[in-house]
Design an enzyme around this catalytic site. Sequence first.
Site, short mmCIF file in Angstrom:
data_model
loop_
_atom_site.label_atom_id
_atom_site.label_comp_id
_atom_site.label_asym_id
_atom_site.label_seq_id
_atom_site.Cartn_x
_atom_site.Cartn_y
_atom_site.Cartn_z
N HIS A 24 0.96 -1.12 0.03
CA HIS A 24 -0.05 0.01 -0.08
C HIS A 24 0.67 1.26 0.11
CE1 HIS A 24 -4.02 1.92 1.55
NE2 HIS A 24 -3.14 2.96 0.89
N HIS A 26 1.18 4.98 -2.29
CA HIS A 26 0.56 6.08 -3.59
C HIS A 26 1.82 6.52 -3.93
CE1 HIS A 26 -3.57 5.68 -2.04
NE2 HIS A 26 -3.06 5.49 -0.85
N ASN A 28 2.35 9.39 -5.45
CA ASN A 28 2.53 10.89 -5.18
C ASN A 28 2.77 11.25 -3.46
OD1 ASN A 28 2.47 12.82 -7.83
ND2 ASN A 28 0.88 11.37 -8.08
N ASP A 147 -10.02 7.66 -7.93
CA ASP A 147 -10.22 8.49 -6.76
C ASP A 147 -11.91 8.58 -6.71
OD1 ASP A 147 -10.84 10.98 -5.39
OD2 ASP A 147 -8.74 11.95 -6.04
N HIS A 207 -9.79 1.43 -0.32
CA HIS A 207 -9.62 1.96 0.92
C HIS A 207 -11.09 2.06 1.47
CE1 HIS A 207 -6.06 3.85 -0.63
NE2 HIS A 207 -5.76 4.52 0.37
N GLU A 210 -11.63 3.59 6.75
CA GLU A 210 -10.23 4.63 7.20
C GLU A 210 -11.23 5.55 8.24
OE1 GLU A 210 -8.53 6.63 3.97
OE2 GLU A 210 -6.96 7.33 5.57
#
Length: 357
Positions: A24, A26, A28, A147, A207, A210
């Site tokens: 996991h 990302h 960026n 996203d 995801h 969370e």
Amino acid sequence: MMDESEVSLSLLEFCHQLPKVELHAHLNTSYSVDSLHELIALGGQTGDHSIEELHISSHKEIDGSFLLFSKIQQLVRTEEAVYTLTHRVITEFAQDNVKYLELRSTPKEIPETGMTRELYIRTMLRAVKDCEREGLDIVVRLLVSIDRRHGVKVGELTVDLAEKLMKESGGLVIGLDLSGDPRVGNAADFIPILLDAHSRGLKLAVHLAELPLYEETKKVLRSCAAKCDLRVGHGTYLHRYDQGMGHDEMEDLVIKEKVPIEACITSNLLTMTVDNLEQHHFKYWLDKSHPVVLCTDGKGVYGSKLTEEYFKAAEAFALGKDRLKQYVVSTIDYIFDNEQMKEQLRTQFRAAVNTLQ
Ligand SMILES: CNc1ncnc2c1ncn2[C@@H]1O[C@H](COP(=O)(O)O)[C@@H](O)[C@H]1O
Ligand SMILES: [Zn+2]
């Protein structure tokens, strides 16, 4: 007598030398100070923010995180920037003794720079292949991110793109990630997209939970947990500390279907979705012998390499070296690549951990 710092240092070094998988991360959010300098040299804009500010310590809570992500993304708008960052991130994970990395990123459409979603992922693939050619001791697979803020239509386009590039790349693109601000939209809206992606052969990392968003979490788990090769990112609010509130179903489903959980300790602490390290759900699931894999989420944003995630967990939960050796080999079970890759990694990991004291 050794003092405590000497003991800690040796445990830290042990965690560094452990061969690891990172499932996991990302793109960026996985920068380093060096890569930020490089991105700025390529013409990326920091706006009115200094490099020091591009770190979560000055952006607490989940709000701050998302503000920060958009600032970093301003630095990664061209083909050269995407290539440079991907290459650096892979190199840095290899230096941290990560032997298998699943790197995820949201493909971007940026008309001013000529960037398209397809070019974005193709550029990441080019960096992955170059790292392989250069002989870096790390296997890399890509997950294409949706996203949730961009809505279902973009999600559908993203599945098409991921499938196309999975086929073209011979499986270097291996799956799909659903991420984005959990306070925006509803993960359940993406269920048809997730099922479709699964039917096309893409693995799923979602995801989920969370934040205490029980309804969407239950819906996604009900629809996807049994049918898909699903891993849950974070899963902070899956377990039963809200017992009696009718939320047991989430934990039951996760256990029944053995859904692996990607545990991102430092990320959760800095976004304040978990109060303190001792209460982190990593321990809860580990004690149940349920699959739970330590991950960084973003070694740049959260200023914590995978080695440090292992070190923090080892210290907080008294995991000795033998336990860590055993644990790290067990994490291979939850990668998205096939049995052959798993066997290859197990052989490599077992040989490496046998030499560690
Ligand atoms: C704090 N926890 C989180 N929860 C949800 N989504 C997150 C996240 N951390 C990162 N992202 C997702 O990853 C993007 C940045 O990387 P890429 O531009 O895709 O490489 C963010 O914009 C968000 O969509
Ligand atoms: Zn994440």
